[in-house]
Design a protein around this motif. Structure first.
Motif, PDB file in Angstrom:
ATOM      1  N   SER A  41     -97.851 -63.868 -41.002  1.00 22.57           N
ATOM      2  CA  SER A  41     -97.578 -62.843 -42.273  1.00 22.57           C
ATOM      3  C   SER A  41     -98.328 -63.052 -43.554  1.00 22.57           C
ATOM      4  O   SER A  41     -98.639 -64.313 -43.807  1.00 22.57           O
ATOM      5  N   GLN A  84     -93.209 -53.249 -49.539  1.00 19.10           N
ATOM      6  CA  GLN A  84     -94.793 -52.913 -48.573  1.00 19.10           C
ATOM      7  C   GLN A  84     -95.668 -51.742 -49.441  1.00 19.10           C
ATOM      8  O   GLN A  84     -96.810 -51.989 -49.360  1.00 19.10           O
ATOM      9  N   TYR A  93    -104.275 -49.168 -38.908  1.00 19.71           N
ATOM     10  CA  TYR A  93    -103.803 -50.242 -38.931  1.00 19.71           C
ATOM     11  C   TYR A  93    -104.406 -51.345 -39.724  1.00 19.71           C
ATOM     12  O   TYR A  93    -105.554 -51.497 -39.806  1.00 19.71           O
ATOM     13  N   CYS A 135     -98.783 -53.689 -31.494  1.00 22.20           N
ATOM     14  CA  CYS A 135     -99.469 -54.526 -32.647  1.00 22.20           C
ATOM     15  C   CYS A 135    -100.806 -53.978 -32.824  1.00 22.20           C
ATOM     16  O   CYS A 135    -101.123 -52.864 -32.793  1.00 22.20           O
ATOM     17  N   THR A 187     -95.705 -57.156 -37.311  1.00 23.41           N
ATOM     18  CA  THR A 187     -96.988 -56.180 -37.445  1.00 23.41           C
ATOM     19  C   THR A 187     -97.278 -55.661 -38.890  1.00 23.41           C
ATOM     20  O   THR A 187     -96.043 -55.774 -39.585  1.00 23.41           O
ATOM     21  N   PRO A 188     -98.437 -55.032 -39.261  1.00 27.20           N
ATOM     22  CA  PRO A 188     -98.388 -54.924 -40.493  1.00 27.20           C
ATOM     23  C   PRO A 188     -98.109 -53.357 -40.572  1.00 27.20           C
ATOM     24  O   PRO A 188     -97.846 -52.487 -39.693  1.00 27.20           O
ATOM     25  N   SER A 241     -99.550 -58.221 -41.901  1.00 26.79           N
ATOM     26  CA  SER A 241     -98.408 -58.190 -41.191  1.00 26.79           C
ATOM     27  C   SER A 241     -97.443 -58.572 -42.036  1.00 26.79           C
ATOM     28  O   SER A 241     -97.553 -59.936 -43.007  1.00 26.79           O
ATOM     29  N   GLY A 285     -94.556 -52.071 -41.829  1.00 26.34           N
ATOM     30  CA  GLY A 285     -94.459 -53.418 -41.138  1.00 26.34           C
ATOM     31  C   GLY A 285     -93.187 -53.887 -40.686  1.00 26.34           C
ATOM     32  O   GLY A 285     -92.090 -53.733 -41.464  1.00 26.34           O
TER      33      GLY A 285
END
Length: 630
Positions: free
Chosen positions: A282, A324, A311, A49, A203-204, A316, A343
């Motif tokens: 998220s 995305q 990152y 992450c 996670t993003p 997220s 992500g």
């Protein structure tokens, strides 16, 4: 598959994430022959992450791990690319150090430390089955048929536990970062009577640095003033060549795309079944829950010195890959950004934490410990804090000694573990300063004063480091004593100084300690009028300033702790029959029977148990009238 005897150990640790690394190092350093077995040797202490360590409450946990003799603080001090103290405009109870890590260096350095630690054997393998005889864990069996026996086993499998990655309509079995999942270990736990829950985290996307337009974002540089997580790291080693992070925001276009694609969002379509983290939602969850907000912060954080990956903190998501891409290109600075990794959300198994003792040994099976995200927490720091405690207590169990249970008044680690085993959690637990009722005592600056003595007694803090701590402690005490007996007279110099600060002049002499209690006066001001022969370190000066300024509040907190000590010391017999105690409410009976608290103080923190129930319970315990369940 044919099985074979592969080795005997004192302690076996399954999983080498942040919890497993600390657990194995602690057990080995305490003299236990330890095996650390993990699915992939290339992912030791990996950061799937965010590439950072610390932050509010979490940063204090890292200092506590270091004060006990753990590794996380030392490791991040060797591998950070940016260091920043947060909340500097607020009081010392909420100040928090946060470091951006070079995530690849961090993992490599931790692996190197583990490989070079005496009593510690590192192996790649998949633990699939627990060896349990007569309710006692005696080892593990791997997927290759290897049988490893031990006097204590610690499970730290994290999000690999029957992990499933979710991206849009796509769902597949996987550990974090597309690593191999651990499936049969969860099945073994279920076979032996454990209750498991499903949680979710995520996670993003990661984007390519050279495709970001940083000129339209706000730079977030590191601090010029030296700070470190480990008490052993000298300020002279502070990194000058730090990498910046960058701040940008979502906007109406971003929110519109998310709203238009909620029908494809797994957390709203039912594909995601696990419970997500409330405090790290998220982006699609944020847009729905906070629909009145026109924008949300996003931090662009480099993942290391030798990678292009950045990152996107705050983004997220488990939305489909094409969505995305569209979201990223609405964000200022990311209009032409190239997405390098998508992500995702990940679902995984959690051991319901009421099945744990405060030592992190399970109640269901003796000599079996669990730590980290398996216990329902989120975050590297929480995992590492549990890991070192599980490692310590597994080693103590092997040595036939009593467990070390950190009290809530001793550390955030104590708060976290007590919350888990006493209150449980129905979502990924995150440490917050508000969870600690004694947070003025549990500061970033004084973790060594709270825990170094304990770390030394356990054998985790070296004699050299302990001697340095005693010197620091003596310097603080001697200087406080000097200030108590040094009288400042109303000289022209002092009166001019006070006039320059618009403070009323002194009418008579004043003790330096009382002068320092004034909010406008700093310890460094005191030194102008009552200098020392030799300079003290900045850390000692900071400690003196805080202890004097907040003395009244600190003493009130200590008095509250002292009042609780009687209840903390009053132990409750194991397996007592709460149904036989007259005068306790039905809900309290049910909760106490489920949690099986070990002390009266722990019982008082169980939800649904009121002060009247505790009063009745105390009478029964003191009179020894409690019947045990057969």
């Amino acid at each position: 598959m044919q099985q074979y005897e592969a080795g005997n150990y004192d302690v076996i640790v399954v999983g080498a994430g942040h919890a497993g690394s600390e657990a194995a190092l602690a057990a080995a350093r305490m003299g236990s022959k330890t095996l650390l077995i993990t699915i992939n040797l290339d992912m030791i202490a990996f950061m799937p992450c965010n590439p950072s360590i610390g932050g509010p409450a979490k940063g204090v946990v890292v200092r506590e791990i270091d004060a006990l003799g753990g590794e996380m603080g030392r490791n991040i001090d060797k591998t950070y690319i940016q260091m920043r103290m947060l909340n500097t405009g607020k009081g010392p109870a909420v100040r928090a150090l946060r470091a951006q890590a070079d995530k690849f260096m961090y993992a490599n350095e931790m692996k190197k430390t583990i490989e070079n630690t005496e009593n510690l054997v590192l192996k790649q393998g998949i633990a699939e089955e627990l060896i349990i005889e007569d309710g006692v864990c005696q080892g593990i069996i791997t997927n290759t048929g290897a049988i490893y026996r031990a006097k204590a086993v610690i499970l730290t499998a994290g999000t690999s536990s029957r992990g499933e990655i979710i991206i849009g309509e796509l769902k597949y079995s996987s550990g974090p970062n597309n690593s191999q999942p651990s499936i049969k270990l969860s099945e073994s736990l279920l076979e032996h009577g454990f209750e498991l829950n499903r949680f979710k985290t995520g996670t993003p996307p990661r984007v390519k640095a050279s495709t970001i337009n940083y000129s339209v974002t706000d730079e977030q540089p590191g601090d010029e003033k030296a700070n470190h997580f480990s008490y052993e790291t000298p300020n002279s080693a502070y990194l000058k060549d730090q990498l910046s992070c960058w701040l940008t925001y979502t906007n109406e276009k971003t929110h519109s795309i998310i709203q238009d694609n909620l029908h494809r969002a797994p957390m709203f379509t039912g594909i995601v079944e696990g419970v997500g983290a409330r405090y790290c939602p998220s982006i699609e969850d944020k847009i729905v829950r906070f629909s009145d907000k026109p924008r949300h912060q996003l931090f662009l954080e480099p993942e290391g010195r030798h990678t292009e990956e950045v990152y996107v903190q705050g983004l997220s998501t488990s939305l489909p890959e094409d969505v995305q891409e569209d979201i990223l290109h609405t964000i200022e600075g990311l209009e032409n950004a190239e997405m390098m990794r998508t992500g995702y959300a990940i679902e995984y198994d959690v051991v319901v934490p009421y099945q744990l003792r405060p030592s992190l040994e399970t109640k269901v099976v003796e000599n079996l410990f669990t730590a980290g995200q398996m216990n329902g927490t989120s975050g590297y720091e929480e995992a590492a804090g549990q890991g070192i405690m599980a490692g310590i207590n597994a080693a103590l169990k092997v040595q036939g000694k009593e467990p070390f249970v950190m009290k809530r008044s001793e550390g955030y680690i104590g708060v976290m573990i007590d919350d888990l085993v006493t209150k449980g959690t129905n979502e990924p637990y995150r440490l917050l300063t508000s969870r600690a009722e004694y947070r003025l005592l549990l500061r970033h600056d004084n973790a060594d004063f709270r825990l170094t003595e304990i770390g030394h007694q356990l054998g985790l803090v070296s004699q050299e480091r302990y001697a340095a701590f005693l010197t620091k402690k003596a310097q603080v005490e001697e200087e406080l004593e000097r200030l108590r007996h040094t009288r400042l007279k109303p000289t022209e110099e002092i009166q001019a100084f006070l006039a320059g600060k618009n403070i009323a002049p002194l009418k008579d002499g004043i003790l330096a300690l009382d002068f320092l209690r004034r909010p406008e006066i700093s310890y460094w001001d005191i030194l102008k009028f009552a200098p020392l022969a030799e300079n003290l370190s900045r850390e000692v000066e900071e400690q003196i300033e805080i202890q004097v300024k907040y003395e009244g509040y600190i003493q009130k907190a200590i008095q509250k702790v002292d009042k609780l000590k009687r209840m903390e010391n009053k132990r409750i017999p194991e397996n007592i029959d709460y149904s036989a105690i007259n005068g306790i409410a039905t809900e309290a009976r049910q909760k106490l029977a489920l949690i099986q608290p070990e002390t009266i103080a722990q019982a008082s923190r169980v939800s649904g148990v009121n002060p009247a129930d505790i009063s009745v319970l105390m009478v029964y315990v003191e009179q020894g009238k409690i019947a045990k369940v057969m």
